[in-house]
Design an enzyme around this catalytic site. Structure first.
Site, PDB file in Angstrom:
ATOM      1  N   ASN A  11      -4.784   3.721  11.349  1.00 32.77           N
ATOM      2  CA  ASN A  11      -5.717   4.212  12.368  1.00 32.77           C
ATOM      3  C   ASN A  11      -6.676   3.120  12.802  1.00 32.77           C
ATOM      4  OD1 ASN A  11      -4.826   6.869  12.478  1.00 32.77           O
ATOM      5  ND2 ASN A  11      -6.132   7.507  10.774  1.00 32.77           N
ATOM      6  N   GLY A  22       0.874  -1.167   0.000  1.00 28.60           N
ATOM      7  CA  GLY A  22       0.000   0.000   0.000  1.00 28.60           C
ATOM      8  C   GLY A  22       0.906   1.210   0.000  1.00 28.60           C
ATOM      9  N   ASN A  50      -7.669  20.808   8.038  1.00 33.80           N
ATOM     10  CA  ASN A  50      -7.729  19.484   7.376  1.00 33.80           C
ATOM     11  C   ASN A  50      -9.154  19.066   7.075  1.00 33.80           C
ATOM     12  OD1 ASN A  50      -5.019  19.151   7.940  1.00 33.80           O
ATOM     13  ND2 ASN A  50      -5.265  17.042   8.651  1.00 33.80           N
ATOM     14  N   LYS A  58      -4.730   7.626  20.368  1.00 33.02           N
ATOM     15  CA  LYS A  58      -4.890   8.218  19.032  1.00 33.02           C
ATOM     16  C   LYS A  58      -6.340   8.084  18.559  1.00 33.02           C
ATOM     17  CE  LYS A  58      -3.443   9.142  14.584  1.00 33.02           C
ATOM     18  NZ  LYS A  58      -2.946   8.684  13.312  1.00 33.02           N
ATOM     19  N   GLU A 111     -13.391   4.024   7.141  1.00 34.59           N
ATOM     20  CA  GLU A 111     -12.843   3.160   8.203  1.00 34.59           C
ATOM     21  C   GLU A 111     -13.733   3.189   9.462  1.00 34.59           C
ATOM     22  OE1 GLU A 111      -8.140   2.827   7.598  1.00 34.59           O
ATOM     23  OE2 GLU A 111      -8.735   4.886   7.962  1.00 34.59           O
ATOM     24  N   SER A 150     -10.816  15.663   7.238  1.00 35.50           N
ATOM     25  CA  SER A 150     -10.408  14.396   7.855  1.00 35.50           C
ATOM     26  C   SER A 150     -10.385  13.275   6.823  1.00 35.50           C
ATOM     27  CB  SER A 150     -11.371  14.018   8.986  1.00 35.50           C
ATOM     28  OG  SER A 150     -12.588  13.565   8.433  1.00 35.50           O
ATOM     29  N   ASN A 189     -13.524  12.390  13.024  1.00 27.79           N
ATOM     30  CA  ASN A 189     -13.690  11.862  11.663  1.00 27.79           C
ATOM     31  C   ASN A 189     -15.138  11.763  11.189  1.00 27.79           C
ATOM     32  OD1 ASN A 189     -10.945  11.520  12.259  1.00 27.79           O
ATOM     33  ND2 ASN A 189     -10.759   9.778  10.894  1.00 27.79           N
ATOM     34  N   ASN A 231     -11.775  20.039  10.291  1.00 28.75           N
ATOM     35  CA  ASN A 231     -11.601  19.539  11.659  1.00 28.75           C
ATOM     36  C   ASN A 231     -11.891  20.573  12.754  1.00 28.75           C
ATOM     37  OD1 ASN A 231     -10.814  17.277  10.334  1.00 28.75           O
ATOM     38  ND2 ASN A 231      -8.702  17.241  11.073  1.00 28.75           N
ATOM     39  N   GLY A 249      -0.026   4.458  -0.970  1.00 25.63           N
ATOM     40  CA  GLY A 249      -0.819   5.661  -1.218  1.00 25.63           C
ATOM     41  C   GLY A 249      -0.181   6.830  -0.488  1.00 25.63           C
TER      42      GLY A 249
HETATM   43  N1  NDP Z   1      -3.442   9.799   5.401  1.00 27.88           N
HETATM   44  C1  NDP Z   1      -3.132  10.074   6.650  1.00 27.88           C
HETATM   45  O1  NDP Z   1      -2.807  11.242   6.998  1.00 27.88           O
HETATM   46  C2  NDP Z   1      -3.115   9.003   7.685  1.00 27.88           C
HETATM   47  C3  NDP Z   1      -3.534   7.708   7.379  1.00 27.88           C
HETATM   48  N2  NDP Z   1      -3.395   6.723   8.333  1.00 27.88           N
HETATM   49  C4  NDP Z   1      -3.809   5.353   8.037  1.00 27.88           C
HETATM   50  O2  NDP Z   1      -2.988   4.826   7.021  1.00 27.88           O
HETATM   51  C5  NDP Z   1      -3.719   3.894   6.225  1.00 27.88           C
HETATM   52  C6  NDP Z   1      -3.523   4.251   4.760  1.00 27.88           C
HETATM   53  O3  NDP Z   1      -4.045   5.551   4.580  1.00 27.88           O
HETATM   54  P1  NDP Z   1      -3.699   6.415   3.281  1.00 27.88           P
HETATM   55  O4  NDP Z   1      -2.280   6.245   2.908  1.00 27.88           O
HETATM   56  O5  NDP Z   1      -4.242   7.765   3.547  1.00 27.88           O
HETATM   57  O6  NDP Z   1      -4.625   5.661   2.203  1.00 27.88           O
HETATM   58  P2  NDP Z   1      -4.502   5.615   0.616  1.00 27.88           P
HETATM   59  O7  NDP Z   1      -5.846   5.233   0.113  1.00 27.88           O
HETATM   60  O8  NDP Z   1      -3.862   6.871   0.124  1.00 27.88           O
HETATM   61  O9  NDP Z   1      -3.466   4.433   0.364  1.00 27.88           O
HETATM   62  C7  NDP Z   1      -3.777   3.074   0.404  1.00 27.88           C
HETATM   63  C8  NDP Z   1      -3.205   2.471  -0.864  1.00 27.88           C
HETATM   64  O10 NDP Z   1      -3.271   1.036  -0.797  1.00 27.88           O
HETATM   65  C9  NDP Z   1      -3.628   0.587  -2.094  1.00 27.88           C
HETATM   66  N3  NDP Z   1      -4.069  -0.799  -2.078  1.00 27.88           N
HETATM   67  C10 NDP Z   1      -5.333  -1.302  -2.040  1.00 27.88           C
HETATM   68  N4  NDP Z   1      -5.312  -2.649  -2.083  1.00 27.88           N
HETATM   69  C11 NDP Z   1      -4.006  -3.011  -2.168  1.00 27.88           C
HETATM   70  C12 NDP Z   1      -3.343  -4.258  -2.279  1.00 27.88           C
HETATM   71  N5  NDP Z   1      -4.018  -5.413  -2.320  1.00 27.88           N
HETATM   72  N6  NDP Z   1      -1.995  -4.277  -2.375  1.00 27.88           N
HETATM   73  C13 NDP Z   1      -1.294  -3.121  -2.372  1.00 27.88           C
HETATM   74  N7  NDP Z   1      -1.879  -1.901  -2.288  1.00 27.88           N
HETATM   75  C14 NDP Z   1      -3.206  -1.840  -2.176  1.00 27.88           C
HETATM   76  C15 NDP Z   1      -4.685   1.579  -2.492  1.00 27.88           C
HETATM   77  O11 NDP Z   1      -5.028   1.488  -3.862  1.00 27.88           O
HETATM   78  P3  NDP Z   1      -6.564   1.869  -4.250  1.00 27.88           P
HETATM   79  O12 NDP Z   1      -6.708   3.310  -3.915  1.00 27.88           O
HETATM   80  O13 NDP Z   1      -6.635   1.570  -5.715  1.00 27.88           O
HETATM   81  O14 NDP Z   1      -7.453   0.993  -3.402  1.00 27.88           O
HETATM   82  C16 NDP Z   1      -3.995   2.881  -2.118  1.00 27.88           C
HETATM   83  O15 NDP Z   1      -3.119   3.339  -3.123  1.00 27.88           O
HETATM   84  C17 NDP Z   1      -5.176   3.984   6.669  1.00 27.88           C
HETATM   85  O16 NDP Z   1      -5.490   2.858   7.431  1.00 27.88           O
HETATM   86  C18 NDP Z   1      -5.238   5.247   7.535  1.00 27.88           C
HETATM   87  O17 NDP Z   1      -6.058   5.080   8.630  1.00 27.88           O
HETATM   88  C19 NDP Z   1      -2.871   6.978   9.566  1.00 27.88           C
HETATM   89  C20 NDP Z   1      -2.467   8.234   9.899  1.00 27.88           C
HETATM   90  C21 NDP Z   1      -2.589   9.368   9.009  1.00 27.88           C
HETATM   91  C1  KPL Z   2      -6.061  13.486  13.245  1.00 32.45           C
HETATM   92  C2  KPL Z   2      -6.937  13.458  12.007  1.00 32.45           C
HETATM   93  C3  KPL Z   2      -8.366  13.716  12.393  1.00 32.45           C
HETATM   94  C4  KPL Z   2      -6.403  14.574  11.156  1.00 32.45           C
HETATM   95  O1  KPL Z   2      -7.200  14.893  10.058  1.00 32.45           O
HETATM   96  C5  KPL Z   2      -6.827  12.106  11.327  1.00 32.45           C
HETATM   97  O2  KPL Z   2      -6.076  11.260  11.754  1.00 32.45           O
HETATM   98  C6  KPL Z   2      -7.690  11.745  10.177  1.00 32.45           C
HETATM   99  O3  KPL Z   2      -8.143  12.601   9.447  1.00 32.45           O
HETATM  100  O4  KPL Z   2      -7.895  10.522  10.032  1.00 32.45           O
END
Ligand code: NDP
Ligand code: KPL
Length: 307
Positions: free
Chosen positions: A104, A7, A253, A185, A268, A255, A193, A203, A9
């Site tokens: 998260n 993953g 932000n 957290k 989520e 969320s 959220n 937020n 992203g």
């Molecule tokens: N963004 C943030 O600021 C924060 C996020 N998090 C946590 O981090 C996690 C990821 O969040 P975030 O990065 O924002 O999410 P994203 O959606 O940006 O990234 C997730 C990525 O995983 C890909 N994916 C889906 N299925 C697979 C697979 N089978 N193999 C490999 N890759 C795959 C998705 O592709 P596709 O989009 O095509 O499904 C996407 O590109 C979440 O659980 C979130 O709660 C925690 C703290 C802060």
């Molecule tokens: C802390 C916060 C609320 C910041 O946007 C976050 O973790 C989220 O958006 O999932």
């Protein structure tokens, strides 16, 4: 260290990018266009201070079988896709691979444990924030500490992971009681959220609007009662203050849940407010506010997910 990102992203790009400065990093994501952009131009990361950093992982692919076992696999796939993603990436997980979840919510660990022996799992929290901009390009919205621990595995694994992160410039620490940090957290996500996702607000409004504030407070009070029933020791007033401080600190932000509903993605909710409802049921603690907000988010997403 040989490190895999499953993953890549928003968050996977941040961690994969920074780690590639000092480690051998392999990133894997299902999004072909994004992987092609990383292969062509590296990971472009707009830093909070304004400059754009470019990182070059050792390898980027959509096919995990090209990578082979890694020393550390960091999963940044959303919870509902996690089990399938790990099954598909089995070749990256050897008998000594540590699998780390910094996602998260509460529930990711159990999904990972369906595929990976618990002795190999580390979990924790990240206070970094990131937003996806376009293929190969993400925005780093905020910095903070990464906390790592184990529930069943050797504590030395958490120290090893924290060390690898620090080598790459992350602020990171290993902790004996990581569940306390995960709940801590979660309380901020509980407050912010779902409300922002339902009302399409940033937020800060959770702290500033009296109606949102009251609802957030009631949900956090329930969540703290539930966490304490599982053996944690939280002071509810301190957790409320922290949750509203986070709402202000991340005030502009949108969320992650608001971003999910805007992009018509599954949210989520099940591992955020839903985790409070589920654990509350097991502990005999009523959680009516969290239950209602779960139903509202489920209803909202059912319209566009058609399920
Ligand atoms: N963004 C943030 O600021 C924060 C996020 N998090 C946590 O981090 C996690 C990821 O969040 P975030 O990065 O924002 O999410 P994203 O959606 O940006 O990234 C997730 C990525 O995983 C890909 N994916 C889906 N299925 C697979 C697979 N089978 N193999 C490999 N890759 C795959 C998705 O592709 P596709 O989009 O095509 O499904 C996407 O590109 C979440 O659980 C979130 O709660 C925690 C703290 C802060
Ligand atoms: C802390 C916060 C609320 C910041 O946007 C976050 O973790 C989220 O958006 O999932």
């Amino acid at each position: 260290m040989k490190i895999g990102l499953l993953g890549c992203g928003a968050m996977g790009s941040l961690y994969g990018g920074y780690l590639s400065k000092v480690h051998e990093v392999y990133v894997c994501d299902v999004w072909k266009e994004h992987i092609e952009a990383i292969r062509a131009n590296g990971i472009r990361l707009d830093e909070p201070e304004g400059e754009t950093a470019v990182f070059t992982p050792k390898y980027a692919t959509t096919d995990p079988s090209e990578i082979g076992p890694v020393d550390l696999l960091i999963v940044f796939v959303k919870y509902m896709l996690l089990e399938d993603a790990l099954k598909n990436a089995k070749t990256m997980i050897g008998k000594d691979t540590i699998v780390l979840s910094l996602q998260n919510g509460i529930g990711n660990y159990d999904e990972i444990a369906k595929v990976v022996p618990e002795e190999q799992i580390c979990c924790g929290t990240t206070a970094h924030g990131c937003t996806f901009l376009e293929p190969g390009h993400v925005r780093h919205t905020g910095r903070g500490i990464t906390n790592v621990g184990t529930l069943k595995g050797p504590y030395a694994n958490a120290e090893k992971v924290a060390d690898a992160l620090r080598q790459a410039g992350f602020e990171a620490a290993a902790h004996e009681n990581v569940m306390q940090l995960i709940w801590h957290k979660l309380f901020a996500n509980i407050a912010i959220n779902a409300i922002t996702a339902l009302l399409d607000q940033t937020n800060a409004t959770v702290a500033e609007n009296p109606y949102e504030h009251t609802l957030a407070e009631n949900m956090v009070r329930e969540a703290v009662a539930v966490a304490n029933a599982t053996g944690c020791h939280f002071d509810v007033e301190a957790e409320l203050k922290n949750a509203f401080d986070v709402a202000i600190a991340t005030g502009t932000n949108r969320s992650s849940m608001l971003q999910d509903v805007t992009r018509q993605r599954e949210t989520e909710i099940k591992i955020i407010n839903g985790a409070v409802v589920k654990t509350g049921k097991e502990a005999g603690i009523p959680t009516p506010y969290n239950e209602v907000i779960c139903q509202l988010i489920q209803a909202k997403q059912s319209f566009y997910l058609k399920k």
